[in-house]
Design a protein around this motif. Structure first.
Motif, PDB file in Angstrom:
ATOM      1  N   UNK A  88       0.634  -1.109   0.078  1.00 26.78           N
ATOM      2  CA  UNK A  88      -0.110  -0.085   0.169  1.00 26.78           C
ATOM      3  C   UNK A  88       0.614   1.304   0.024  1.00 26.78           C
ATOM      4  N   UNK A  89       1.579   1.470  -1.134  1.00 24.85           N
ATOM      5  CA  UNK A  89       2.629   2.621  -1.090  1.00 24.85           C
ATOM      6  C   UNK A  89       1.946   3.959  -0.996  1.00 24.85           C
ATOM      7  N   UNK A  90       0.617   4.000  -1.339  1.00 29.39           N
ATOM      8  CA  UNK A  90      -0.067   5.265  -1.504  1.00 29.39           C
ATOM      9  C   UNK A  90      -1.526   5.413  -0.803  1.00 29.39           C
ATOM     10  N   UNK A  91      -1.575   5.090   0.572  1.00 28.76           N
ATOM     11  CA  UNK A  91      -2.540   4.985   1.264  1.00 28.76           C
ATOM     12  C   UNK A  91      -3.638   6.072   1.181  1.00 28.76           C
ATOM     13  N   UNK A  92      -4.831   5.598   1.316  1.00 22.35           N
ATOM     14  CA  UNK A  92      -5.765   6.840   1.247  1.00 22.35           C
ATOM     15  C   UNK A  92      -5.702   7.649   2.277  1.00 22.35           C
TER      16      UNK A  92
END
Length: 242
Positions: free
Chosen positions: A176-180
C-alpha cells in the motif's frame, strides 16, 4: 511500525472552551485571507509560529498558508484538528528536505537508473547491479526498486540500524505505497517536492518515517506498479526541529 497514543482526560466544559477558541481563531484567519493585507499579515507571522518555513521557497510558503487556513476552517466546523496536525507535519517534513541542499539535489535529480529490487530483510551484498535478490511481487503487490546506488547504501544503513522498522516500511511500499489515509509517518511531500521524475516520467513523491530520524523517499510509478526509492537516510536536518 506502531506507536502508542497518549490518553488525555479533560472536562466537557474545558473541551467546549477549547472548541470555541479554535473556531473563533480559525474564522479569524479565514476572514484575514480574504484581503491582500490580511494575506500579507498571515505570511509575515508564519515564521514566528513555524520557524522551519524559512527553508521553504516563497511559493511553497504561500501554498502552506492557504492550505493551513483552509484546514483550520474545516477543523472548526468538524471540531477535529487531526487534519491540521497532519498538514503541518507534511509541510515540516518537506522543509526538512529543503534544509539539506544535498538531499534536495538528490530528490530533484532524475538519475534514470535501476539498481534492482529492494530486499525485504537480507542485507545488500554490494553496490553492483544485479546483486540484490528479492521475491517477485505477488498479485496486487508493487515492485519496490532502487533508483540509484545512494538509495541502496542508505537502505542498508537503515536495515542495520532498525531492521524491524525497515522491513515494515518495505511491506508498506509493497502492499500500500499510496494509502488513502495518510499518517504522520507515511505521506506525500508538499509543494514543489510533491512530484519528482524517474526516467523522464513525472511521479508522486512519498515519504516514510522509519525512525525518529530515519526516512525513506520514493516515487510512485503507477503505470508500471513500481516504487522507486531514490533516497534512504538514517538522519535528517535538526534545524527544522526548532
Amino acid at each position: 511500525m506502531s506507536w502508542r497514543a497518549d490518553l488525555v482526560l479533560t472536562t466537557a466544559a474545558r473541551a467546549e472552551q477549547d472548541s470555541t477558541v479554535m473556531g473563533a481563531t480559525s474564522r479569524m484567519f479565514v476572514e484575514m485571507m480574504r484581503t491582500p493585507q490580511g494575506r500579507t499579515l498571515v505570511l509575515d507571522v508564519l515564521p514566528a509560529t513555524f520557524p522551519w518555513v524559512r527553508y521553504l521557497p516563497a511559493h511553497d510558503v504561500r501554498e502552506f498558508s492557504v492550505e493551513l487556513v483552509e484546514a483550520l476552517g474545516a477543523a472548526a466546523e468538524l471540531d477535529n484538528t487531526a487534519a491540521v496536525a497532519q498538514l503541518i507535519t507534511e509541510w515540516r517534513h518537506t522543509a526538512e528536505v529543503h534544509a539539506d541542499p544535498e538531499l534536495y539535489a538528490a530528490l530533484t535529480t532524475d538519475s534514470g537508473e535501476d539498481y534492482g529490487p529492494v530486499p525485504a530483510r537480507s542485507r545488500i551484498v554490494s553496490p553492483k547491479h544485479g546483486d540484490r535478490a528479492a521475491p517477485p511481487p505477488g498479485e496486487d503487490e508493487w515492485d519496490v526498486r532502487f533508483a540509484n546506488g545512494e538509495a541502496a547504501k542508505g537502505w542498508e544503513q537503515l536495515s542495520t540500524q532498525a531492521a524491524s522498522n525497515t522491513h515494515a516500511a518495505w511491506h508498506l511500499m509493497r502492499t500500500d505505497p499510496a494509502p488513502a489515509t495518510r499518517t504522520e509517518r507515511h505521506h506525500r511531500l508538499k509543494g514543489e517536492l510533491a512530484r519528482g521524475a524517474h526516467r523522464g516520467d513525472a511521479m508522486d513523491r512519498w515519504q516514510i518515517e522509519v525512525t525518529a530520524g530515519g526516512r525513506i523517499w520514493y516515487l510512485l510509478d503507477v503505470e508500471r506498479r513500481t516504487v522507486w526509492i531514490d533516497r534512504a537516510s538514517t538522519g535528517h536536518p535538526k534545524a527544522t526541529d526548532r
